[in-house]
Scaffold this motif. Structure first.
Motif, PDB file in Angstrom:
ATOM      1  N   GLN A  88       0.835  -1.213  -0.039  1.00 46.91           N
ATOM      2  CA  GLN A  88      -0.044  -0.048   0.065  1.00 46.91           C
ATOM      3  C   GLN A  88       0.807   1.223   0.085  1.00 46.91           C
ATOM      4  N   PHE A  89       2.076   1.372   0.666  1.00 46.89           N
ATOM      5  CA  PHE A  89       2.957   2.239   0.707  1.00 46.89           C
ATOM      6  C   PHE A  89       3.425   2.809  -0.621  1.00 46.89           C
ATOM      7  N   ILE A  90       4.076   1.896  -1.606  1.00 46.60           N
ATOM      8  CA  ILE A  90       4.369   2.121  -2.694  1.00 46.60           C
ATOM      9  C   ILE A  90       3.285   2.368  -3.797  1.00 46.60           C
ATOM     10  N   PHE A  91       1.983   1.708  -3.443  1.00 49.41           N
ATOM     11  CA  PHE A  91       0.885   1.829  -4.234  1.00 49.41           C
ATOM     12  C   PHE A  91       0.554   3.420  -4.461  1.00 49.41           C
ATOM     13  N   TRP A  92       0.106   4.130  -3.052  1.00 49.27           N
ATOM     14  CA  TRP A  92      -0.070   5.339  -2.838  1.00 49.27           C
ATOM     15  C   TRP A  92       0.885   6.371  -3.522  1.00 49.27           C
ATOM     16  N   TRP A  93       2.073   6.118  -3.660  1.00 54.43           N
ATOM     17  CA  TRP A  93       2.764   7.068  -4.382  1.00 54.43           C
ATOM     18  C   TRP A  93       2.838   6.990  -5.898  1.00 54.43           C
ATOM     19  N   GLU A  94       2.691   5.736  -6.374  1.00 54.54           N
ATOM     20  CA  GLU A  94       2.235   5.709  -7.799  1.00 54.54           C
ATOM     21  C   GLU A  94       0.790   6.315  -8.131  1.00 54.54           C
ATOM     22  N   TRP A  95       0.045   6.031  -7.369  1.00 53.92           N
ATOM     23  CA  TRP A  95      -1.516   6.456  -7.652  1.00 53.92           C
ATOM     24  C   TRP A  95      -1.500   7.972  -7.367  1.00 53.92           C
ATOM     25  N   GLY A  96      -0.828   8.591  -6.583  1.00 56.05           N
ATOM     26  CA  GLY A  96      -0.828   9.969  -6.228  1.00 56.05           C
ATOM     27  C   GLY A  96       0.035  10.899  -7.522  1.00 56.05           C
ATOM     28  N   HIS A  97       0.999   9.948  -8.096  1.00 55.42           N
ATOM     29  CA  HIS A  97       1.708  10.491  -9.296  1.00 55.42           C
ATOM     30  C   HIS A  97       0.571  10.743 -10.196  1.00 55.42           C
ATOM     31  N   ARG A  98      -0.221   9.484 -10.694  1.00 53.15           N
ATOM     32  CA  ARG A  98      -1.228   9.380 -12.006  1.00 53.15           C
ATOM     33  C   ARG A  98      -2.163  10.232 -11.455  1.00 53.15           C
ATOM     34  N   GLN A  99      -2.622  10.588 -10.247  1.00 53.96           N
ATOM     35  CA  GLN A  99      -3.958  11.613  -9.823  1.00 53.96           C
ATOM     36  C   GLN A  99      -3.353  12.908 -10.278  1.00 53.96           C
ATOM     37  N   ILE A 100      -2.219  13.214  -9.928  1.00 55.04           N
ATOM     38  CA  ILE A 100      -2.038  14.748 -10.106  1.00 55.04           C
ATOM     39  C   ILE A 100      -1.960  14.846 -11.546  1.00 55.04           C
ATOM     40  N   GLY A 101      -1.542  14.007 -12.175  1.00 56.46           N
ATOM     41  CA  GLY A 101      -1.758  14.007 -13.691  1.00 56.46           C
ATOM     42  C   GLY A 101      -3.028  14.134 -14.264  1.00 56.46           C
ATOM     43  N   ARG A 102      -3.940  13.461 -13.671  1.00 60.79           N
ATOM     44  CA  ARG A 102      -5.207  13.591 -14.152  1.00 60.79           C
ATOM     45  C   ARG A 102      -5.934  14.855 -13.895  1.00 60.79           C
ATOM     46  N   LEU A 103      -5.456  15.560 -12.596  1.00 66.56           N
ATOM     47  CA  LEU A 103      -5.810  16.728 -12.014  1.00 66.56           C
ATOM     48  C   LEU A 103      -5.211  17.937 -13.243  1.00 66.56           C
ATOM     49  N   ILE A 104      -4.170  17.739 -13.807  1.00 62.01           N
ATOM     50  CA  ILE A 104      -3.299  18.568 -14.772  1.00 62.01           C
ATOM     51  C   ILE A 104      -4.054  18.652 -15.807  1.00 62.01           C
ATOM     52  N   GLY A 105      -4.648  17.584 -16.298  1.00 67.98           N
ATOM     53  CA  GLY A 105      -5.446  17.439 -17.626  1.00 67.98           C
ATOM     54  C   GLY A 105      -6.775  18.129 -17.550  1.00 67.98           C
ATOM     55  N   LEU A 106      -7.389  18.115 -16.456  1.00 66.34           N
ATOM     56  CA  LEU A 106      -8.784  18.553 -16.063  1.00 66.34           C
ATOM     57  C   LEU A 106      -8.577  20.112 -16.145  1.00 66.34           C
ATOM     58  N   VAL A 107      -7.539  20.566 -15.251  1.00 66.09           N
ATOM     59  CA  VAL A 107      -7.162  21.948 -15.188  1.00 66.09           C
ATOM     60  C   VAL A 107      -6.940  22.562 -16.661  1.00 66.09           C
ATOM     61  N   ALA A 108      -6.053  21.951 -17.355  1.00 74.38           N
ATOM     62  CA  ALA A 108      -5.521  22.534 -18.576  1.00 74.38           C
ATOM     63  C   ALA A 108      -7.089  22.511 -19.653  1.00 74.38           C
ATOM     64  N   VAL A 109      -7.683  21.470 -19.769  1.00 70.80           N
ATOM     65  CA  VAL A 109      -8.918  21.564 -20.567  1.00 70.80           C
ATOM     66  C   VAL A 109     -10.059  22.180 -20.205  1.00 70.80           C
ATOM     67  N   ALA A 110     -10.177  22.394 -19.113  1.00 66.34           N
ATOM     68  CA  ALA A 110     -11.347  23.279 -18.248  1.00 66.34           C
ATOM     69  C   ALA A 110     -10.853  24.906 -18.839  1.00 66.34           C
ATOM     70  N   GLY A 111      -9.561  25.102 -18.451  1.00 67.03           N
ATOM     71  CA  GLY A 111      -9.162  26.533 -18.508  1.00 67.03           C
ATOM     72  C   GLY A 111      -9.428  26.929 -20.114  1.00 67.03           C
ATOM     73  N   PHE A 112      -8.894  25.934 -20.938  1.00 67.98           N
ATOM     74  CA  PHE A 112      -8.898  26.316 -21.964  1.00 67.98           C
ATOM     75  C   PHE A 112     -10.202  26.384 -22.792  1.00 67.98           C
ATOM     76  N   ALA A 113     -11.310  25.737 -22.201  1.00 68.14           N
ATOM     77  CA  ALA A 113     -12.714  25.724 -22.714  1.00 68.14           C
ATOM     78  C   ALA A 113     -13.258  27.028 -22.220  1.00 68.14           C
ATOM     79  N   VAL A 114     -12.898  27.538 -21.046  1.00 66.67           N
ATOM     80  CA  VAL A 114     -13.515  28.802 -20.635  1.00 66.67           C
ATOM     81  C   VAL A 114     -12.897  30.090 -21.470  1.00 66.67           C
ATOM     82  N   PHE A 115     -11.523  30.065 -21.544  1.00 67.95           N
ATOM     83  CA  PHE A 115     -11.077  31.216 -22.404  1.00 67.95           C
ATOM     84  C   PHE A 115     -11.567  31.096 -23.780  1.00 67.95           C
ATOM     85  N   ALA A 116     -11.759  29.978 -24.542  1.00 66.72           N
ATOM     86  CA  ALA A 116     -12.218  30.021 -25.818  1.00 66.72           C
ATOM     87  C   ALA A 116     -13.636  30.536 -25.680  1.00 66.72           C
ATOM     88  N   TRP A 117     -14.592  30.159 -24.728  1.00 70.95           N
ATOM     89  CA  TRP A 117     -15.875  30.556 -24.501  1.00 70.95           C
ATOM     90  C   TRP A 117     -16.042  31.936 -24.463  1.00 70.95           C
TER      91      TRP A 117
END
Length: 349
Positions: A88-117
């Motif tokens: 579980q210790f090593i799992f949480w490190w990898e899961w956290g790394h991937r989760q931040i990647g997902r958040l970056i994608g959401l922030v990037a796409v959402a921001g672009f959509a708002v600016f385009a709108w």
């Protein structure tokens, strides 16, 4: 609409969004470094961009994930007998790394959509931001390409070092693009240095990128924990096992001796080059940028030696990585400042 034609309000909000993205990318780089140092990268054996956002929610779910990990070569050769809590210790490190990647994608796409709108994006800036988001998507795919090198029918107990290098270098490129766009949208003017300083700034920036990539190879092979004396390597000026017969040319990517020696040699060249540039261009429009770059490179070199002598513990290694990223971004800023119409200082400057 050009970048300069964007309204101050629009530019301000887009710059704030870029800062947020930059901080998140910086965070994922550091978490990725910790994931590597804890050998956690192979703990999640599948790439599920959507469903993988939820971690195991019950003991049964944890046991299923643990069983998948037990099938990896890493578990069988280095972690056999690992307990569920250790997994579980090593799992949480990898899961956290991937989760931040997902958040970056959401922030990037959402921001672009708002600016385009809001119609804040002209064609030029819009295409640049689309390219930035595309780089982020490519980074996710390369991340899985990296992890997959240690899963399945393989004798590897860690990810392939050259794939780790590719993943890390692309993260730096993404951060550099964010920085450049942020600068272009800001009120600061470019310094307009002569050709000499411009060329030197570009050369130092490229050398820093190469050095950071070389450092990723060292990290991927745990080479920083193999030879921990300095300035010699196991008492030798040049390591006798620089090239391994069984590796051949792959020694440059998979040999601990070659990767660590190359990283050291590049550090000396970069250190000397940054000091020389700071002195040579002390009377140009970008003298302060070169001076601070020399300070950062010097601090990074000194911290690298300290990290090496202590066999690269996580704390020192992460500071070394984080300071390296800061140095890279300052080099990008120096190149940006050196561009633009050439200006000249007065003789008294």
């Amino acid at each position: 609409m050009t970048t300069s034609a964007i309204s101050p309000v629009a530019a301000g909000w887009i710059r704030r969004w870029l800062i947020l993205l930059g901080l998140m990318v910086y965070a994922i780089i550091l978490v990725g470094g910790a994931t590597r140092l804890t050998d956690s990268g192979l703990s999640i054996t599948e790439w599920n961009p959507v469903s993988g956002a939820l971690p195991p929610m019950s003991e049964a779910d944890w046991l299923i994930e643990f069983e998948k990990y037990r099938a990896t070569t890493q578990y069988q050769l280095t972690n056999a007998g690992m307990s569920l809590s250790e997994f579980q210790f090593i799992f949480w490190w990898e899961w956290g790394h991937r989760q931040i990647g997902r958040l970056i994608g959401l922030v990037a796409v959402a921001g672009f959509a708002v600016f385009a709108w809001r119609r804040w994006l002209g064609r030029g800036l819009g295409l640049k931001l689309v390219g930035l988001i595309a780089l982020g998507g490519l980074q996710g795919a390369i991340g899985w390409w990296m992890v997959s090198s240690g899963i399945g029918d393989t004798d590897r107990v860690a990810v392939a070092p050259y794939r780790l290098m590719t993943h890390f270098t692309l993260a730096l490129i993404i951060l550099a693009v964010i920085t450049w766009l942020w600068l272009d949208l800001g009120p600061q003017k470019r310094g307009g240095a002569p050709k000499g300083p411009r060329g030197a700034a570009l050369a130092l920036m490229l050398l820093i990128f190469v050095q950071m990539a070389a450092g990723a190879l060292v990290a991927g092979l745990d080479a920083g924990r193999t030879y921990t004396d300095w300035p010699l390597m196991a008492g030798e000026v040049f390591p006798s096992h620089y090239l391994h017969a069984e590796l051949g040319i792959r020694s440059f990517f998979e040999g601990r001796e070659a990767t660590q020696f190359n990283h050291r040699l590049l550090a000396y060249i970069l250190w000397a080059g940054s000091l020389a540039a700071a002195w040579a261009f002390r009377k140009t429009a970008v003298r302060r940028e070169f001076a601070f770059l020399a300070v950062l490179v010097s601090a990074q070199a000194a911290w690298g030696i300290l990290t090496l002598l202590n066999a690269a513990p996580m704390g020192l290694a992460l500071v070394h990585q984080g300071l390296g990223v800061v140095t890279t971004l300052w080099a990008v800023y120096t190149v940006w400042r050196a561009g633009g119409p050439e200006t000249r200082l007065s003789p008294s400057a």
